[in-house]
Design a protein around this motif. Structure first.
Motif, PDB file in Angstrom:
ATOM      1  N   UNK A 125       0.833  -1.291  -0.017  1.00 52.43           N
ATOM      2  CA  UNK A 125      -0.128  -0.021  -0.002  1.00 52.43           C
ATOM      3  C   UNK A 125       0.630   1.293   0.079  1.00 52.43           C
ATOM      4  N   UNK A 126       2.162   1.139   0.277  1.00 52.19           N
ATOM      5  CA  UNK A 126       2.978   2.361   0.057  1.00 52.19           C
ATOM      6  C   UNK A 126       4.194   2.220  -0.893  1.00 52.19           C
ATOM      7  N   UNK A 127       4.336   3.110  -1.726  1.00 52.78           N
ATOM      8  CA  UNK A 127       5.484   3.136  -2.631  1.00 52.78           C
ATOM      9  C   UNK A 127       6.458   4.164  -2.064  1.00 52.78           C
ATOM     10  N   UNK A 128       7.869   3.942  -2.032  1.00 52.39           N
ATOM     11  CA  UNK A 128       8.836   4.837  -1.713  1.00 52.39           C
ATOM     12  C   UNK A 128       9.603   5.410  -2.726  1.00 52.39           C
ATOM     13  N   UNK A 129      10.012   6.678  -2.735  1.00 54.02           N
ATOM     14  CA  UNK A 129      11.018   7.339  -3.840  1.00 54.02           C
ATOM     15  C   UNK A 129      11.983   7.854  -2.862  1.00 54.02           C
TER      16      UNK A 129
ATOM     17  N   UNK B  83       8.350   5.009 -11.189  1.00 48.30           N
ATOM     18  CA  UNK B  83       7.518   3.882 -11.715  1.00 48.30           C
ATOM     19  C   UNK B  83       7.373   2.717 -10.868  1.00 48.30           C
ATOM     20  N   UNK B  84       8.826   2.243 -10.145  1.00 46.84           N
ATOM     21  CA  UNK B  84       8.733   1.282  -9.124  1.00 46.84           C
ATOM     22  C   UNK B  84       7.870   1.461  -8.062  1.00 46.84           C
ATOM     23  N   UNK B  85       7.639   2.680  -7.579  1.00 45.15           N
ATOM     24  CA  UNK B  85       6.851   3.166  -6.453  1.00 45.15           C
ATOM     25  C   UNK B  85       5.593   2.709  -6.669  1.00 45.15           C
ATOM     26  N   UNK B  86       5.014   2.776  -8.019  1.00 46.80           N
ATOM     27  CA  UNK B  86       3.541   2.609  -8.343  1.00 46.80           C
ATOM     28  C   UNK B  86       3.347   1.250  -8.870  1.00 46.80           C
ATOM     29  N   UNK B  87       4.230   0.398  -8.708  1.00 42.44           N
ATOM     30  CA  UNK B  87       4.160  -1.022  -9.182  1.00 42.44           C
ATOM     31  C   UNK B  87       3.097  -1.839  -8.475  1.00 42.44           C
ATOM     32  N   UNK B  88       3.045  -1.766  -7.300  1.00 45.25           N
ATOM     33  CA  UNK B  88       2.017  -2.381  -6.483  1.00 45.25           C
ATOM     34  C   UNK B  88       0.470  -1.569  -6.443  1.00 45.25           C
TER      35      UNK B  88
ATOM     36  N   UNK C 127      -0.716   5.202  -1.154  1.00 48.67           N
ATOM     37  CA  UNK C 127       0.114   6.390  -0.700  1.00 48.67           C
ATOM     38  C   UNK C 127       1.669   6.347  -1.211  1.00 48.67           C
ATOM     39  N   UNK C 128       2.327   7.457  -1.676  1.00 39.79           N
ATOM     40  CA  UNK C 128       3.649   7.472  -2.208  1.00 39.79           C
ATOM     41  C   UNK C 128       4.384   8.207  -1.012  1.00 39.79           C
ATOM     42  N   UNK C 129       5.498   8.158  -0.488  1.00 37.44           N
ATOM     43  CA  UNK C 129       6.457   9.001   0.216  1.00 37.44           C
ATOM     44  C   UNK C 129       7.599   9.082  -0.437  1.00 37.44           C
TER      45      UNK C 129
ATOM     46  N   UNK D 163      -3.525   8.540 -11.269  1.00 37.51           N
ATOM     47  CA  UNK D 163      -3.291   7.379 -10.515  1.00 37.51           C
ATOM     48  C   UNK D 163      -4.312   7.372  -9.238  1.00 37.51           C
ATOM     49  N   UNK D 164      -4.682   8.775  -8.955  1.00 40.09           N
ATOM     50  CA  UNK D 164      -5.549   8.714  -7.797  1.00 40.09           C
ATOM     51  C   UNK D 164      -5.019   8.565  -6.382  1.00 40.09           C
ATOM     52  N   UNK D 165      -3.318   8.391  -6.412  1.00 41.75           N
ATOM     53  CA  UNK D 165      -2.709   8.049  -5.298  1.00 41.75           C
ATOM     54  C   UNK D 165      -2.545   9.503  -4.368  1.00 41.75           C
ATOM     55  N   UNK D 166      -2.357   9.299  -3.192  1.00 43.12           N
ATOM     56  CA  UNK D 166      -1.730  10.238  -1.921  1.00 43.12           C
ATOM     57  C   UNK D 166      -0.489  10.339  -1.913  1.00 43.12           C
ATOM     58  N   UNK D 167       0.416  11.561  -1.928  1.00 43.35           N
ATOM     59  CA  UNK D 167       1.837  11.649  -2.203  1.00 43.35           C
ATOM     60  C   UNK D 167       2.182  12.403  -0.872  1.00 43.35           C
ATOM     61  N   UNK D 168       3.000  12.165   0.020  1.00 49.76           N
ATOM     62  CA  UNK D 168       3.675  12.968   0.907  1.00 49.76           C
ATOM     63  C   UNK D 168       5.107  13.327   0.648  1.00 49.76           C
TER      64      UNK D 168
END
Length: 240
Positions: free
Chosen positions: A100-104, A169-174, A178-180, A207-212
């Motif tokens: 549920x979380x993607x990290x950059x 792109x990797x952070x969005x894979x799953x 939420x992207x952090x 993507x409708x994703x939330x980002x912090x």
């Protein structure tokens, strides 16, 4: 109108993706303790891009690590989509981070021996996504970030900006909620950094994703839905 506590950011969303309440975190103990966060409270609605700013040592990275479930707070609470992180065991926290979380990261964090497509596929491997499905999604995501023609190149063959696009792109894979991102343009020149920030803005919308995102880059602050400023572990400013 109800008066809000000092250091609290309100949101119009009734069910926030991120809800942080009276969050505190210290390193060490006694007189030598370093208080990285001192009663931080805010919430972020679904689909919002929030920029987190502040000088080095203000508590930004500590806050990101706590929200991402990489560390445990000294006090206070964190809820992701209504789920309290404190109530999860380590296996459940791992599943939360994976699914549920993607990290950059500022340093990109790509695996040098893997191609761009293979790097994007790593999170899906951890979820045991079938190979054909994994490869198709990896190439779809690389096309989304403008790297369709670079899928078979390794990180050393890509520019810094291209590597950060692979990381996004990797952070969005799953398909995270939420992207952090921690200083995602810190190693990039200003023009490339602006392109990355615009890409993050576009990704949040599409993507409708939330980002912090922790950043010193004024470009992202212009593109963000809101800006939260930390100083000495406290919120000192929050602007929409």
């Amino acid at each position: 109108m109800t008066e809000q506590p000092v250091g609290t950011v309100t949101t119009s969303t009734t069910a926030p993706m991120v809800a942080v309440t009276d969050l505190r975190h210290s390193f060490g103990s006694g007189e030598r303790a370093v208080h990285a966060l001192r009663g931080v409270s805010f919430s972020i609605g679904r689909g919002e891009l929030t920029a987190l700013k502040g000088r080095s040592g203000s508590g930004k990275t500590t806050l990101l690590n706590l929200v991402g479930g990489l560390d445990n707070p000294t006090g206070g609470s964190i809820a992701l989509d209504g789920t309290e992180l404190a109530g999860l065991d380590e296996e459940a926290r791992l599943a939360m981070r994976r699914d549920r979380i993607g990290f950059v990261f500022q340093s990109f964090g790509l695996i040098p021996v893997l191609t761009a497509a293979e790097n994007v596929g790593v999170p899906m491997r951890l979820r045991k996504v079938p190979s054909a499905q994994r490869e198709e999604r990896a190439r779809t995501l690389l096309a989304m970030v403008g790297l369709a023609d670079h899928a078979d190149q390794r990180p050393g063959e890509l520019s810094g900006g291209q590597q950060q696009r692979v990381a996004i792109a990797r952070a969005l894979a799953n398909e995270p909620d939420l992207i952090i991102a921690d200083e995602p343009t810190g190693q990039l020149d200003s023009e490339t950094g602006r392109a990355i920030m615009q890409l993050l803005r576009a990704v949040v919308r599409s993507e409708g994703v939330t980002a912090l995102v922790a950043t010193h880059d004024p470009t992202l602050m212009e593109l963000a839905d809101r800006v939260i400023e930390l100083q000495d572990g406290r919120i000192v400013e929050a602007a929409s």
